[in-house]
Design an enzyme around this catalytic site. Structure first.
Site, PDB file in Angstrom:
ATOM      1  N   ALA A  69       0.701  -1.375   0.071  1.00 53.67           N
ATOM      2  CA  ALA A  69      -0.220  -0.230   0.421  1.00 53.67           C
ATOM      3  C   ALA A  69       1.502   1.474  -0.362  1.00 53.67           C
ATOM      4  O   ALA A  69       1.897   1.349  -0.036  1.00 53.67           O
ATOM      5  CB  ALA A  69      -0.231  -0.152   1.275  1.00 53.67           C
ATOM      6  N   GLU A 135       4.696  -4.860   7.602  1.00 54.92           N
ATOM      7  CA  GLU A 135       4.382  -3.993   8.219  1.00 54.92           C
ATOM      8  C   GLU A 135       4.455  -3.461   9.203  1.00 54.92           C
ATOM      9  O   GLU A 135       4.608  -2.412  10.318  1.00 54.92           O
ATOM     10  CB  GLU A 135       2.179  -4.453   8.104  1.00 54.92           C
ATOM     11  CG  GLU A 135       1.409  -4.116   6.527  1.00 54.92           C
ATOM     12  CD  GLU A 135       1.890  -5.395   5.561  1.00 54.92           C
ATOM     13  OE1 GLU A 135       2.224  -6.154   6.335  1.00 54.92           O
ATOM     14  OE2 GLU A 135       1.040  -5.167   4.576  1.00 54.92           O
TER      15      GLU A 135
END
Ligand code: CAA
Length: 262
Positions: A69, A135
């Site tokens: 992302a 992440e």
């Protein structure tokens, strides 16, 4: 928007019946911003609705399938905007596509990139592929299925290790542990291989193909008894198709079937 209006993806047809979607933000290693994902969903939906298309191939660049992302887009988000806009919620639209999607992965498939690959039905990788859910290094966790789909593919221990340490998984490891269907050997072309798989699928009866995808996907969502019921009911329903008569008739007559998708 028509395909010519896309800013972040390229759409082409390398073979009859195959739509190739190429993520195209090379300077950002195909980081997945919301505009890109909206375009991807639109292109996939367009292919899904096109009777001339049987399967979709999704790829990135040599260097990156997608590096996740878009961190720059996320940096200043707060909870209330993330919640109110259901941030990343629209990514799941891709999983509503009924035609098979084959991911051809080279280079980085990290974070949302790994999650995107896992939303596809088949993953082929080149030897340069590097999967991972980093992440944790950003102070967050996977947000588009990483903790769920990775665990279903790899089991608890390895998924925990990947999600908690953020380390990458090589193509060879990904193959060994069943995240991908196979690594295309060095010198091979992973996109060409994926297109070949798509062409193979295109030769089958497409009602059966879509039912097969639906049945396999049911195994990820339902308890076994329910999944078996879905499978059996779809199987029984296929006896209402011309393709079943053609497929079994052709076998009995020792000839090749000519499916009409009816
Ligand atoms: N978001 C935004 N920009 C990104 C990006 C990302 N996820 N990944 C790479 N880029 C950008 C870089 O900022 C850089 O831009 P500039 O040239 O403007 O500085 C450009 O792409 C090239 O990247 P690098 O210079 O870093 O290239 P590299 O070859 O040295 O490193 C890499 C490659 C290891 C993949 C590194 O770019 C990297 O670690 N990227 C981030 C990976 C990541 O953390 N992904 C998870 C994101 S969070 C997420 O995905 C949440 C979710 O669950 C949906």
């Amino acid at each position: 928007s028509s395909s010519s209006n896309y800013k972040n993806i390229l759409v082409s047809s390398p073979e009859k019946g195959v739509t190739l979607i190429t993520l195209n933000r090379p300077k950002a290693l195909n980081a997945l911003n919301s505009e890109l994902f909206t375009e991807l969903n639109h292109a996939a939906k367009t292919a899904d609705e096109d009777a001339g298309v049987n399967a979709i191939v999704l790829t990135g660049s040599e260097k990156a399938f997608a590096a996740g992302a878009d961190i720059k887009e996320m940096l200043s988000k707060d909870f209330s905007t993330a919640y109110k806009s259901n941030f990343l919620g629209h990514w799941t639209e891709l999983t509503q596509v009924r035609k098979p999607i084959i991911a051809a992965v080279s280079g980085h498939a990290l974070g949302g990139g790994c999650e995107l690959a896992m939303m596809c039905d088949v993953i082929l990788a080149s030897s340069t592929a590097n999967f991972g859910q980093p992440e944790i290094n950003l102070g967050v966790i996977p947000g588009a299925g990483g903790s769920q789909r990775l665990t279903k593919a790899l089991g608890k221990s390895l998924s925990m290790e990947l999600v908690l340490t953020g380390r990458g998984l090589s193509a060879a490891e990904a193959e060994k542990h069943g995240l991908i269907s196979r690594v295309v050997p060095e010198g091979g072309d992973v996109v060409a291989e994926a297109v070949k798989v798509a062409v193979q699928i295109g030769k089958k009866g497409q009602i059966a193909v879509q039912a097969a995808k639906e049945a396999v996907n049911a195994s990820f969502e339902l308890p076994l008894a329910e999944g078996l019921r879905v499978e059996r009911r779809l199987f029984q329903a296929l006896f209402a198709t011309k393709d079943q008569k053609e497929g079994m008739g052709a076998f009995a007559e020792k000839r090749k079937p000519a499916f009409t998708n009816e």
